[in-house]
Each structure stands twice: as C-alpha cells, then as structure tokens.
Design a protein around this motif. Structure first.
Motif, PDB file in Angstrom:
ATOM      1  N   LEU A 241      33.940  56.021   7.505  1.00  0.00           N
ATOM      2  CA  LEU A 241      35.123  56.737   8.272  1.00  0.00           C
ATOM      3  C   LEU A 241      35.704  55.837   9.326  1.00  0.00           C
ATOM      4  O   LEU A 241      34.813  55.182   9.872  1.00  0.00           O
ATOM      5  CB  LEU A 241      34.647  58.238   8.970  1.00  0.00           C
ATOM      6  N   THR A 242      36.898  55.760   9.344  1.00  0.00           N
ATOM      7  CA  THR A 242      37.397  55.044  10.523  1.00  0.00           C
ATOM      8  C   THR A 242      38.531  55.493  11.222  1.00  0.00           C
ATOM      9  O   THR A 242      39.051  56.515  10.930  1.00  0.00           O
ATOM     10  CB  THR A 242      38.099  53.760   9.799  1.00  0.00           C
ATOM     11  N   LYS A 243      38.615  55.113  12.526  1.00  0.00           N
ATOM     12  CA  LYS A 243      39.780  55.820  13.539  1.00  0.00           C
ATOM     13  C   LYS A 243      40.279  54.640  14.296  1.00  0.00           C
ATOM     14  O   LYS A 243      39.763  53.876  14.776  1.00  0.00           O
ATOM     15  CB  LYS A 243      39.183  56.872  14.660  1.00  0.00           C
ATOM     16  N   VAL A 244      41.682  54.464  14.061  1.00  0.00           N
ATOM     17  CA  VAL A 244      42.396  53.595  14.733  1.00  0.00           C
ATOM     18  C   VAL A 244      42.385  54.275  16.345  1.00  0.00           C
ATOM     19  O   VAL A 244      42.608  55.143  16.743  1.00  0.00           O
ATOM     20  CB  VAL A 244      43.901  53.573  14.388  1.00  0.00           C
ATOM     21  N   LEU A 245      42.050  53.212  17.272  1.00  0.00           N
ATOM     22  CA  LEU A 245      41.979  53.560  18.534  1.00  0.00           C
ATOM     23  C   LEU A 245      43.497  53.068  19.394  1.00  0.00           C
ATOM     24  O   LEU A 245      43.469  53.381  20.249  1.00  0.00           O
ATOM     25  CB  LEU A 245      40.851  52.692  19.187  1.00  0.00           C
TER      26      LEU A 245
ATOM     27  N   PHE B 107      29.935  53.011  15.385  1.00  0.00           N
ATOM     28  CA  PHE B 107      29.729  54.158  16.065  1.00  0.00           C
ATOM     29  C   PHE B 107      28.592  54.900  15.325  1.00  0.00           C
ATOM     30  O   PHE B 107      28.742  55.268  14.041  1.00  0.00           O
ATOM     31  CB  PHE B 107      30.883  55.135  16.131  1.00  0.00           C
ATOM     32  N   GLY B 108      27.626  54.901  16.175  1.00  0.00           N
ATOM     33  CA  GLY B 108      26.274  55.478  15.331  1.00  0.00           C
ATOM     34  C   GLY B 108      25.284  56.345  16.332  1.00  0.00           C
ATOM     35  O   GLY B 108      25.670  56.416  17.489  1.00  0.00           O
ATOM     36  N   MET B 109      24.392  56.751  15.459  1.00  0.00           N
ATOM     37  CA  MET B 109      23.025  57.580  16.619  1.00  0.00           C
ATOM     38  C   MET B 109      23.753  58.461  17.284  1.00  0.00           C
ATOM     39  O   MET B 109      23.189  58.940  18.510  1.00  0.00           O
ATOM     40  CB  MET B 109      22.318  56.424  17.179  1.00  0.00           C
ATOM     41  N   PHE B 110      24.667  59.168  16.758  1.00  0.00           N
ATOM     42  CA  PHE B 110      25.364  60.369  17.861  1.00  0.00           C
ATOM     43  C   PHE B 110      24.644  61.347  17.686  1.00  0.00           C
ATOM     44  O   PHE B 110      24.366  62.069  16.651  1.00  0.00           O
ATOM     45  CB  PHE B 110      26.750  60.298  17.215  1.00  0.00           C
ATOM     46  N   SER B 111      24.086  61.815  18.766  1.00  0.00           N
ATOM     47  CA  SER B 111      23.130  62.893  18.950  1.00  0.00           C
ATOM     48  C   SER B 111      23.253  63.905  20.130  1.00  0.00           C
ATOM     49  O   SER B 111      23.656  63.306  21.302  1.00  0.00           O
ATOM     50  CB  SER B 111      21.783  62.502  19.023  1.00  0.00           C
ATOM     51  N   VAL B 112      23.377  65.195  19.908  1.00  0.00           N
ATOM     52  CA  VAL B 112      23.543  66.282  20.961  1.00  0.00           C
ATOM     53  C   VAL B 112      22.320  67.251  20.830  1.00  0.00           C
ATOM     54  O   VAL B 112      21.959  67.458  19.962  1.00  0.00           O
ATOM     55  CB  VAL B 112      24.867  66.895  20.736  1.00  0.00           C
ATOM     56  N   ARG B 113      21.968  67.502  21.888  1.00  0.00           N
ATOM     57  CA  ARG B 113      20.768  68.330  22.084  1.00  0.00           C
ATOM     58  C   ARG B 113      21.081  69.714  20.925  1.00  0.00           C
ATOM     59  O   ARG B 113      22.332  70.002  21.271  1.00  0.00           O
ATOM     60  CB  ARG B 113      20.203  68.980  23.249  1.00  0.00           C
ATOM     61  N   PRO B 114      20.378  70.127  20.002  1.00  0.00           N
ATOM     62  CA  PRO B 114      20.851  71.264  19.179  1.00  0.00           C
ATOM     63  C   PRO B 114      21.385  72.563  19.947  1.00  0.00           C
ATOM     64  O   PRO B 114      22.223  72.971  19.611  1.00  0.00           O
ATOM     65  CB  PRO B 114      19.411  71.499  18.219  1.00  0.00           C
TER      66      PRO B 114
ATOM     67  N   MET C 219      32.286  54.312  11.186  1.00  0.00           N
ATOM     68  CA  MET C 219      30.959  55.083  10.996  1.00  0.00           C
ATOM     69  C   MET C 219      30.711  55.283   9.579  1.00  0.00           C
ATOM     70  O   MET C 219      31.587  54.996   8.723  1.00  0.00           O
ATOM     71  CB  MET C 219      31.147  56.280  11.948  1.00  0.00           C
ATOM     72  N   THR C 220      29.416  55.639   9.531  1.00  0.00           N
ATOM     73  CA  THR C 220      29.122  56.314   8.173  1.00  0.00           C
ATOM     74  C   THR C 220      28.593  57.501   8.172  1.00  0.00           C
ATOM     75  O   THR C 220      27.887  57.739   9.179  1.00  0.00           O
ATOM     76  CB  THR C 220      28.143  55.215   7.467  1.00  0.00           C
ATOM     77  N   VAL C 221      28.984  58.394   7.346  1.00  0.00           N
ATOM     78  CA  VAL C 221      28.370  59.665   7.333  1.00  0.00           C
ATOM     79  C   VAL C 221      27.843  60.127   5.703  1.00  0.00           C
ATOM     80  O   VAL C 221      28.650  59.393   5.023  1.00  0.00           O
ATOM     81  CB  VAL C 221      29.472  60.573   7.741  1.00  0.00           C
TER      82      VAL C 221
ATOM     83  N   SER D  33      28.300  53.684   0.352  1.00  0.00           N
ATOM     84  CA  SER D  33      27.101  52.966   0.261  1.00  0.00           C
ATOM     85  C   SER D  33      25.915  53.551  -0.189  1.00  0.00           C
ATOM     86  O   SER D  33      25.930  54.585   0.557  1.00  0.00           O
ATOM     87  CB  SER D  33      27.010  52.019   1.652  1.00  0.00           C
ATOM     88  N   PRO D  34      25.074  53.021  -0.496  1.00  0.00           N
ATOM     89  CA  PRO D  34      23.727  53.653  -1.024  1.00  0.00           C
ATOM     90  C   PRO D  34      22.877  54.096   0.147  1.00  0.00           C
ATOM     91  O   PRO D  34      22.720  53.438   1.143  1.00  0.00           O
ATOM     92  CB  PRO D  34      23.274  52.928  -1.955  1.00  0.00           C
ATOM     93  N   PHE D  35      22.279  55.353  -0.084  1.00  0.00           N
ATOM     94  CA  PHE D  35      21.226  55.511   0.833  1.00  0.00           C
ATOM     95  C   PHE D  35      20.014  54.778   0.521  1.00  0.00           C
ATOM     96  O   PHE D  35      19.701  54.638  -0.439  1.00  0.00           O
ATOM     97  CB  PHE D  35      20.655  57.338   0.683  1.00  0.00           C
ATOM     98  N   PRO D  36      19.355  54.446   1.527  1.00  0.00           N
ATOM     99  CA  PRO D  36      18.331  53.298   1.638  1.00  0.00           C
ATOM    100  C   PRO D  36      17.041  54.052   1.077  1.00  0.00           C
ATOM    101  O   PRO D  36      16.058  54.275   1.780  1.00  0.00           O
ATOM    102  CB  PRO D  36      18.010  52.889   2.692  1.00  0.00           C
ATOM    103  N   TYR D  37      17.013  54.514  -0.242  1.00  0.00           N
ATOM    104  CA  TYR D  37      15.946  55.228  -0.884  1.00  0.00           C
ATOM    105  C   TYR D  37      14.649  54.201  -0.680  1.00  0.00           C
ATOM    106  O   TYR D  37      14.781  52.980  -0.888  1.00  0.00           O
ATOM    107  CB  TYR D  37      16.236  55.685  -2.450  1.00  0.00           C
TER     108      TYR D  37
END
Length: 178
Positions: free
Chosen positions: A174-178, A90-97, A127-129, A152-156
C-alpha cells in the motif's frame, strides 16, 4: 471543556525500550491478548510477531527510526520507519489492544507521516499488509493509502515471522503520497 488527560508524546525508541516494544507488538497482533483489539492476526498466525533481536536490529539500522507514543510515561503505541530513497517504509505499527479504536492509531500514523515528510523529505509512505486483513486495508484506505496490487509471498517456514494457520497468506503493498 478542557481535557485533564496528559498529552500524547512521541520520541525515538532506544535500546532500553526493546523488551517493552516486543511485548507491545506481540500483544497487538498475536495470542489471546490481541483479540481484545481489532488489529489481531491471531486467526491467521500463531507464534511470535517479533523478538528482541529483530527490534535491536531495527534500532541499529542507520536509516531506521522506531517511534514510540507515550502518555504520562506509559508506552501505548509504536511504529517503525525506514528511509528508502524518496519513500519511507512504515511497519511494526502497534497499539495496545485495550487502547485501539480511540484515535491513538490515527495520531501515530499522522506523526509517522509528518516525520517522514519533514525529517526525511519522503514523497511517499509505503507498507505491506497481509491481503486477508481486509478490515485493516480498508482502515488504511480511509487514511489515504491506495492498494497497488503488488503482492509478495508470506515467508513460510521462517517461524520468526509467525506460524501460518493457512496456506494462502501474502502481503500487498500500500502507498500514500505525502
């Protein structure tokens, strides 16, 4: 009392959504506009969060789905799911500010979980946060995710992911059992 607001609807993104998705993701995470909401990364990172090429690549992947949430034709939120065996990323999660804090994010997350479980038979969402985003990690924990301690490292040096404002950024899975 009956609500007169149009219903929230979900659909898969298409190539014609690319520019709107880039603008949405950028507004939710970077720059001054993002500071209206609470999911901003503007204090940690400058630069872009994504670009048209990256979004187009996600849309073209066979095991990827970008979901958009709309109300009356207005793009309000999105997320990306990627099938990874028995897991879904799960990624690119975006909500209008200006729409954050009103339950829209919870609705998008619920739809992503439903899709991963029912369409892909995924047993877990992953996901990763950025670890420095403690308020965001806490939000996910309240929704059933657990911290794994896997970092995991940030891609500097790869500015397509942003320009870090500090030297200690890292991601936690982070993980969540569905």
């Amino acid at each position: 009392m009956e609500s007169s607001a149009p219903a929230l609807s979900f659909r898969p993104a298409t190539g014609s959504d690319t520019d709107a998705l880039v603008a949405l993701v950028q507004s939710a995470y970077r720059g001054e506009a993002s500071k209206v909401g609470w999911t901003t990364e503007a204090d940690l990172l400058d630069g872009q969060r994504t670009d048209a090429d990256a979004v187009a690549e996600l849309l073209a992947r066979p095991n990827s789905r970008v979901l958009v949430a709309e109300r009356a034709g207005e793009l309000l939120a999105c997320c990306q799911l990627e099938r990874r065996g028995e897991r879904a990323y799960f990624g690119m999660f975006s909500v209008r500010p200006e729409r954050q804090g009103g339950g829209l994010g919870r609705a998008v997350l619920a739809e992503a979980e439903r899709f991963a479980r029912e369409e892909w038979q995924a047993a877990e969402l992953e996901m990763t946060v950025i670890v420095q985003r403690s308020e965001l990690i806490a939000w996910y924990e309240r929704r059933g995710f657990r911290r794994t301690g896997v970092l995991s490292p940030f891609p500097y040096g790869e500015e397509r992911f942003g320009v870090p404002k500090r030297p200690d950024l890292a991601f936690e899975t982070l993980t969540k059992v569905l």
